[in-house]
Write a protein that holds these residues in place. Structure first.
Motif, mmCIF file in Angstrom:
data_model
loop_
_atom_site.group_PDB
_atom_site.id
_atom_site.type_symbol
_atom_site.label_atom_id
_atom_site.label_comp_id
_atom_site.label_asym_id
_atom_site.label_seq_id
_atom_site.Cartn_x
_atom_site.Cartn_y
_atom_site.Cartn_z
ATOM 1 N N LEU A 60 0.419 -1.475 0.290
ATOM 2 C CA LEU A 60 0.374 0.183 0.520
ATOM 3 C C LEU A 60 0.624 1.590 0.048
ATOM 4 O O LEU A 60 0.775 2.516 -0.955
ATOM 5 N N HIS A 61 1.625 1.058 0.971
ATOM 6 C CA HIS A 61 2.557 2.386 0.794
ATOM 7 C C HIS A 61 3.713 2.209 0.042
ATOM 8 O O HIS A 61 3.735 3.898 -0.510
ATOM 9 N N LEU A 62 4.388 1.429 -1.037
ATOM 10 C CA LEU A 62 4.490 1.834 -2.162
ATOM 11 C C LEU A 62 3.942 2.498 -3.308
ATOM 12 O O LEU A 62 4.288 2.901 -3.873
ATOM 13 N N ALA A 63 2.748 1.495 -3.615
ATOM 14 C CA ALA A 63 1.816 2.286 -4.504
ATOM 15 C C ALA A 63 1.932 3.750 -4.034
ATOM 16 O O ALA A 63 1.391 4.535 -5.304
ATOM 17 N N ARG A 64 0.722 4.359 -2.621
ATOM 18 C CA ARG A 64 1.278 5.203 -2.774
ATOM 19 C C ARG A 64 1.835 6.579 -3.019
ATOM 20 O O ARG A 64 1.476 7.903 -3.636
ATOM 21 N N LEU A 65 3.575 5.792 -3.340
ATOM 22 C CA LEU A 65 4.233 6.619 -3.655
ATOM 23 C C LEU A 65 4.694 6.735 -4.970
ATOM 24 O O LEU A 65 5.794 7.338 -5.153
ATOM 25 N N GLY A 66 4.000 6.344 -6.214
ATOM 26 C CA GLY A 66 4.021 6.000 -7.160
ATOM 27 C C GLY A 66 4.696 4.654 -7.539
ATOM 28 O O GLY A 66 4.553 4.539 -9.239
ATOM 29 N N ALA A 67 5.043 3.459 -7.060
ATOM 30 C CA ALA A 67 6.318 2.277 -7.528
ATOM 31 C C ALA A 67 4.614 1.455 -8.518
ATOM 32 O O ALA A 67 3.542 1.738 -7.821
ATOM 33 N N HIS A 68 5.465 0.422 -9.264
ATOM 34 C CA HIS A 68 4.622 0.043 -9.380
ATOM 35 C C HIS A 68 4.439 -1.763 -8.913
ATOM 36 O O HIS A 68 5.765 -1.590 -8.885
ATOM 37 N N VAL A 69 3.766 -1.999 -8.058
ATOM 38 C CA VAL A 69 3.449 -3.091 -7.314
ATOM 39 C C VAL A 69 3.112 -4.041 -7.724
ATOM 40 O O VAL A 69 1.419 -3.692 -8.158
ATOM 41 N N ILE A 70 4.116 -5.049 -7.314
ATOM 42 C CA ILE A 70 3.485 -6.529 -7.679
ATOM 43 C C ILE A 70 3.399 -7.626 -6.479
ATOM 44 O O ILE A 70 4.693 -7.796 -5.294
ATOM 45 N N ILE A 71 2.816 -7.557 -5.987
ATOM 46 C CA ILE A 71 2.488 -8.886 -4.558
ATOM 47 C C ILE A 71 2.165 -10.296 -5.688
ATOM 48 O O ILE A 71 1.536 -10.711 -6.221
ATOM 49 N N GLY A 72 3.064 -10.508 -4.595
ATOM 50 C CA GLY A 72 3.075 -12.390 -5.223
ATOM 51 C C GLY A 72 2.541 -12.967 -3.725
ATOM 52 O O GLY A 72 3.436 -13.348 -2.998
ATOM 53 N N GLY A 73 1.132 -13.618 -3.880
ATOM 54 C CA GLY A 73 1.349 -14.728 -3.022
ATOM 55 C C GLY A 73 0.421 -15.768 -3.191
ATOM 56 O O GLY A 73 0.334 -16.174 -4.327
ATOM 57 N N ARG A 74 -0.133 -16.527 -2.675
ATOM 58 C CA ARG A 74 -1.146 -18.016 -3.243
ATOM 59 C C ARG A 74 -2.327 -18.267 -3.099
ATOM 60 O O ARG A 74 -3.109 -18.666 -3.767
ATOM 61 N N ASP A 75 -2.888 -17.192 -2.665
ATOM 62 C CA ASP A 75 -4.200 -16.984 -1.973
ATOM 63 C C ASP A 75 -4.580 -16.317 -2.919
ATOM 64 O O ASP A 75 -4.546 -14.966 -3.125
ATOM 65 N N GLU A 76 -5.186 -16.274 -3.726
ATOM 66 C CA GLU A 76 -5.617 -15.693 -5.387
ATOM 67 C C GLU A 76 -7.120 -14.848 -5.272
ATOM 68 O O GLU A 76 -6.632 -13.918 -4.904
ATOM 69 N N GLN A 77 -7.991 -15.216 -4.122
ATOM 70 C CA GLN A 77 -8.854 -14.437 -4.034
ATOM 71 C C GLN A 77 -8.458 -13.213 -2.726
ATOM 72 O O GLN A 77 -8.457 -11.910 -2.771
ATOM 73 N N GLU A 78 -7.494 -13.456 -2.305
ATOM 74 C CA GLU A 78 -7.412 -12.619 -0.585
ATOM 75 C C GLU A 78 -5.864 -11.315 -1.355
ATOM 76 O O GLU A 78 -5.842 -10.551 -1.172
ATOM 77 N N GLY A 79 -5.372 -11.574 -2.112
ATOM 78 C CA GLY A 79 -4.345 -10.506 -3.178
ATOM 79 C C GLY A 79 -4.788 -10.229 -4.128
ATOM 80 O O GLY A 79 -4.959 -8.537 -4.549
ATOM 81 N N LEU A 80 -5.968 -10.589 -4.885
ATOM 82 C CA LEU A 80 -7.051 -9.727 -5.568
ATOM 83 C C LEU A 80 -7.766 -8.066 -4.524
ATOM 84 O O LEU A 80 -8.281 -7.442 -4.987
ATOM 85 N N ALA A 81 -8.464 -8.771 -3.311
ATOM 86 C CA ALA A 81 -8.574 -8.145 -2.496
ATOM 87 C C ALA A 81 -8.222 -7.576 -1.949
ATOM 88 O O ALA A 81 -8.321 -6.416 -1.961
ATOM 89 N N ALA A 82 -6.382 -7.291 -2.291
ATOM 90 C CA ALA A 82 -5.793 -6.812 -1.566
ATOM 91 C C ALA A 82 -5.804 -5.267 -2.845
ATOM 92 O O ALA A 82 -5.351 -3.981 -1.855
ATOM 93 N N VAL A 83 -5.159 -5.933 -3.904
ATOM 94 C CA VAL A 83 -5.419 -4.704 -4.966
ATOM 95 C C VAL A 83 -6.455 -4.394 -4.813
ATOM 96 O O VAL A 83 -6.366 -2.682 -5.198
ATOM 97 N N ALA A 84 -7.843 -4.108 -4.838
ATOM 98 C CA ALA A 84 -9.345 -3.700 -4.760
ATOM 99 C C ALA A 84 -8.890 -2.306 -3.961
ATOM 100 O O ALA A 84 -9.671 -1.715 -3.766
ATOM 101 N N ARG A 85 -8.571 -3.212 -2.360
ATOM 102 C CA ARG A 85 -8.556 -1.987 -1.812
ATOM 103 C C ARG A 85 -7.119 -1.262 -1.159
ATOM 104 O O ARG A 85 -7.323 0.245 -1.131
ATOM 105 N N ILE A 86 -6.259 -1.086 -2.933
ATOM 106 C CA ILE A 86 -5.235 -0.398 -3.046
ATOM 107 C C ILE A 86 -5.483 0.313 -3.953
ATOM 108 O O ILE A 86 -5.778 1.692 -3.422
ATOM 109 N N ARG A 87 -6.645 0.552 -4.645
ATOM 110 C CA ARG A 87 -7.023 0.463 -5.753
ATOM 111 C C ARG A 87 -8.097 1.627 -5.504
ATOM 112 O O ARG A 87 -8.442 2.887 -5.635
ATOM 113 N N GLU A 88 -9.209 1.169 -3.762
ATOM 114 C CA GLU A 88 -9.832 2.331 -3.451
ATOM 115 C C GLU A 88 -9.181 3.358 -2.866
ATOM 116 O O GLU A 88 -10.144 4.541 -3.552
#
Length: 326
Positions: A60-88
């Motif tokens: 979240l903080h990296l995205a706030r600063l303008g970085a292109h952030v790639i989240i790597g994780g095992r739980d796709e539903q959790e990862g996509l939810a995190a992306v949605a929260r950051i984009r909100e």
């Protein structure tokens, strides 16, 4: 019986006593407050385990600063939810999720190949994902779970991405590798003849050993990078005891009391992420100034085992051999 007590009961007692000591320290010390960091436009960061907890706060903080952030994780539903929260919060945030199971060397290789196919730079790699005190088990490649997920998966991920990190760094702006370790490394042991903990299994000993291995890797990686003159730095970070799901497998009486203890003594994921972000972003830690072991915003001394150059080298060479690397 004595061997069982030494190998299984003693590591648990040591870890819980260490945890009590850490919590007392957190009670009487102010948490590190992350200073304002420079914008990261044009930079790319990979954060493992960025779907929740500390990893999410880092992403979240990296995205706030303008970085292109790639989240790597095992739980796709959790990862996509995190992306949605950051984009909100950050409508224009450059953030995405890609499947990455650190317990599968095939998954790690697939993740890296997908990244390389896009020909992106890589400026920051945060090896954050981890497991703690899970029941005895093996990864799909046959490694003890803590060793395979916390350490060996991250070793392979970093190794395969090193060329991208080297090419993205410059003499005045190094790429950075941040390994999220733990104070548990202080009571960890490395048994090179038994890395899979097959003699007497203790999830407590396995967890501590995996965090020690990650710290040894971080220190040896810095040596390798320095000897080659590459514009990449490597360091390890202890985020403290943070109120996340990592503790769901602790001793049951403590787990029942965790809600109260966490409110009083644990740090929040945002607080835990502060030193990780400081190590990843601070201009004061440019180049080799970032090396070492960081906790609560300061470089700190590690356990005597971590200063053993032969152990660092032997673990590195053993890992290379296990993974079939050149």
């Amino acid at each position: 019986m004595f061997t069982f007590l030494r190998c299984c009961i003693l590591p648990a007692l040591k870890l819980y006593l260490l945890g009590a000591k850490v919590l007392l320290g957190q009670l009487f010390n102010k948490t590190f407050k992350l200073p304002e960091m420079p914008q990261q436009e044009g930079k790319v960061a990979i954060v493992t385990g960025g779907g929740r907890g500390i990893g999410f706060e880092v992403a979240l903080h990296l995205a706030r600063l303008g970085a292109h952030v790639i989240i790597g994780g095992r739980d796709e539903q959790e990862g996509l939810a995190a992306v949605a929260r950051i984009r909100e919060e950050q409508r224009e945030a450059k953030v995405e999720f890609h499947s990455l199971d650190l317990g599968s060397m095939q998954s790690v290789r697939r993740f890296v190949q997908g990244f390389k196919n896009r020909h992106l730079p890589l400026n920051i790699l945060v090896n954050n994902a981890g497991i703690m005190l899970v029941p005895e088990g093996r990864t799909e490649d046959g490694y003890e779970l803590h060793f395979g997920v916390n350490y060996l998966g991250h070793f392979l991920l970093t190794w395969l991405l090193l060329d991208d990190l080297k090419q993205s760094g410059t003499s005045d702006c190094f790429s950075r590798v941040i390994n999220v370790s733990s104070s548990a490394h202080r009571i960890g042991e490395i048994k090179l003849h038994d890395l899979n903990s097959s003699e007497y299994y203790s999830s407590h000993a396995a967890y501590c050993g995996s965090k020690l291995a990650l710290l040894l890797f971080s220190l040896q990686l810095q040596k390798e990078l320095r000897s080659g003159g590459f514009p990449v730095s490597s360091c390890a970070v202890d985020p403290g005891m943070v109120d996340t799901a990592l503790y769901r497998n602790i001793w049951e009486p403590l787990r029942l009391a965790q809600g109260v203890i966490a409110q009083l003594l644990f740090w929040t994921p945002k607080e835990g992420a502060s030193t990780v972000l400081y190590a990843a972003l601070s201009p004061a830690l440019e180049g080799e100034h970032a090396q070492g072991y960081w906790a609560n915003g300061r470089r700190q001394m590690t356990s005597p085992l971590t200063f053993d150059p032969q152990l660092q080298q032997d673990l590195w060479e053993t890992s290379v051999r296990l993974l079939g690397l050149q």
